[in-house]
Design an enzyme around this catalytic site. Sequence first.
Site, PDB file in Angstrom:
ATOM      1  N   GLU A   1       9.842  -3.782  10.404  1.00  0.00           N
ATOM      2  CA  GLU A   1      10.195  -2.480   9.839  1.00  0.00           C
ATOM      3  C   GLU A   1      10.689  -1.523  10.914  1.00  0.00           C
ATOM      4  O   GLU A   1      10.039  -1.355  11.948  1.00  0.00           O
ATOM      5  CB  GLU A   1       9.006  -1.861   9.100  1.00  0.00           C
ATOM      6  CG  GLU A   1       9.330  -0.501   8.503  1.00  0.00           C
ATOM      7  CD  GLU A   1       8.285   0.013   7.533  1.00  0.00           C
ATOM      8  OE1 GLU A   1       8.473   1.132   7.013  1.00  0.00           O
ATOM      9  OE2 GLU A   1       7.290  -0.690   7.288  1.00  0.00           O
TER      10      GLU A   1
ATOM     11  N   LYS B   1      -0.486  -9.621   3.429  1.00  0.00           N
ATOM     12  CA  LYS B   1       0.255  -8.976   4.515  1.00  0.00           C
ATOM     13  C   LYS B   1      -0.681  -8.121   5.356  1.00  0.00           C
ATOM     14  O   LYS B   1      -1.455  -7.324   4.822  1.00  0.00           O
ATOM     15  CB  LYS B   1       1.409  -8.123   3.979  1.00  0.00           C
ATOM     16  CG  LYS B   1       2.243  -7.478   5.097  1.00  0.00           C
ATOM     17  CD  LYS B   1       3.586  -7.009   4.592  1.00  0.00           C
ATOM     18  CE  LYS B   1       3.513  -5.695   3.842  1.00  0.00           C
ATOM     19  NZ  LYS B   1       3.079  -4.554   4.706  1.00  0.00           N
TER      20      LYS B   1
ATOM     21  N   ASP C   1      -0.514  -6.305   0.362  1.00  0.00           N
ATOM     22  CA  ASP C   1      -1.024  -5.646   1.562  1.00  0.00           C
ATOM     23  C   ASP C   1      -2.547  -5.613   1.597  1.00  0.00           C
ATOM     24  O   ASP C   1      -3.192  -5.345   0.571  1.00  0.00           O
ATOM     25  CB  ASP C   1      -0.558  -4.183   1.603  1.00  0.00           C
ATOM     26  CG  ASP C   1       0.755  -3.990   2.320  1.00  0.00           C
ATOM     27  OD1 ASP C   1       1.005  -4.725   3.290  1.00  0.00           O
ATOM     28  OD2 ASP C   1       1.525  -3.108   1.925  1.00  0.00           O
TER      29      ASP C   1
ATOM     30  N   GLU D   1      -0.828  -5.550   8.802  1.00  0.00           N
ATOM     31  CA  GLU D   1      -0.040  -4.732   9.723  1.00  0.00           C
ATOM     32  C   GLU D   1      -0.547  -4.841  11.154  1.00  0.00           C
ATOM     33  O   GLU D   1      -1.750  -4.810  11.394  1.00  0.00           O
ATOM     34  CB  GLU D   1      -0.080  -3.260   9.292  1.00  0.00           C
ATOM     35  CG  GLU D   1       0.676  -2.970   8.015  1.00  0.00           C
ATOM     36  CD  GLU D   1       0.829  -1.487   7.769  1.00  0.00           C
ATOM     37  OE1 GLU D   1       0.546  -0.693   8.691  1.00  0.00           O
ATOM     38  OE2 GLU D   1       1.236  -1.119   6.647  1.00  0.00           O
TER      39      GLU D   1
ATOM     40  N   ASP E   1       0.831  -1.201   0.000  1.00  0.00           N
ATOM     41  CA  ASP E   1       0.000   0.000   0.000  1.00  0.00           C
ATOM     42  C   ASP E   1       0.867   1.252   0.000  1.00  0.00           C
ATOM     43  O   ASP E   1       0.355   2.376  -0.058  1.00  0.00           O
ATOM     44  CB  ASP E   1      -0.990   0.002   1.160  1.00  0.00           C
ATOM     45  CG  ASP E   1      -0.337  -0.104   2.528  1.00  0.00           C
ATOM     46  OD1 ASP E   1       0.898  -0.162   2.607  1.00  0.00           O
ATOM     47  OD2 ASP E   1      -1.082  -0.136   3.535  1.00  0.00           O
ATOM     48  N   SER E   2       2.184   1.064   0.008  1.00  0.00           N
ATOM     49  CA  SER E   2       3.118   2.166  -0.230  1.00  0.00           C
ATOM     50  C   SER E   2       2.860   2.838  -1.568  1.00  0.00           C
ATOM     51  O   SER E   2       3.313   3.965  -1.802  1.00  0.00           O
ATOM     52  CB  SER E   2       4.562   1.655  -0.178  1.00  0.00           C
ATOM     53  OG  SER E   2       4.732   0.509  -0.992  1.00  0.00           O
TER      54      SER E   2
END
Length: 272
Positions: free
Chosen positions: A187, A118, A90, A120, A51-52
């Site tokens: 991260e 993925k 993501d 978070e 989602d970057s």
Amino acid sequence: MSIYTNSKPWTVPALAEAKRNGSKIVMLTAYDAGFARILDANGVDLILVGDSLGMVVQGHDSTLPVSVHDMVYHTACVARGVRHAMLVVDLPFQADASPERALEAATALLRVGAQMIKIEGAGHKLEVISYLVEREIPVCSHLGLTPQSVLRFGGYKVQGRGEEAGGRLRAEARAAVEAGATLLLLECVPSQLAAQITTDASVPTIGIGAGAGCDGQVLVLHDLLGLDSGHPRPKFVKDFLAHGGSVAGAVRAYANAVRDGSFPDVEHTYTS
């Protein structure tokens, strides 16, 4: 010259084998088919549709505006360019707010080519991880600095410094593995802590700003190529295209540096 020799498609069992053998895992982001083909042909094992993209493609100040629709579109594009790498995708902000909502979003992504989802954070996300794994969906648990939590963190800051914070992050990693996570992404974590988590974990760890002690590394492709995203460059970023050459050459240089242990070095690592 590349030291990459594997041409077999990457799978969940292949990840486990890499962990057992001590083989470094190379991961990069991609958001379209063209770059995905370059990564796939030049030593990248895992491709992350992150989602970057909200920041480096769409121009937002954070990843929060990214939608499931955006992720489905870019995942479908990337999947068309991949033959060997595993495609990790993501779940965007609030798509995992409940197990049911996460399953709906994950299913849409799997249908267009995702092979692992993925997620978070920890806490209530453990229930989401278990829910997806019970339904045969591989999950990567993203811990440490989680960009979707930027408002709570008050910015993009190193996580896990100090005994209490470090202990909490180690506990979160153990809980994620117990919930069924196949992969951990760490991260902006002090290298000593990331190495401890890697030793503790039965599954591979991928680091971004977490030191060379992880089982593999990931970078945002735009950062690796030195492209200006309009945001400050994190310490862990290295421009592999700085001295010229091609995009493919920069990707190979990164892959080789991860595999031979020369990246990340001290310059690109956080400490306690």
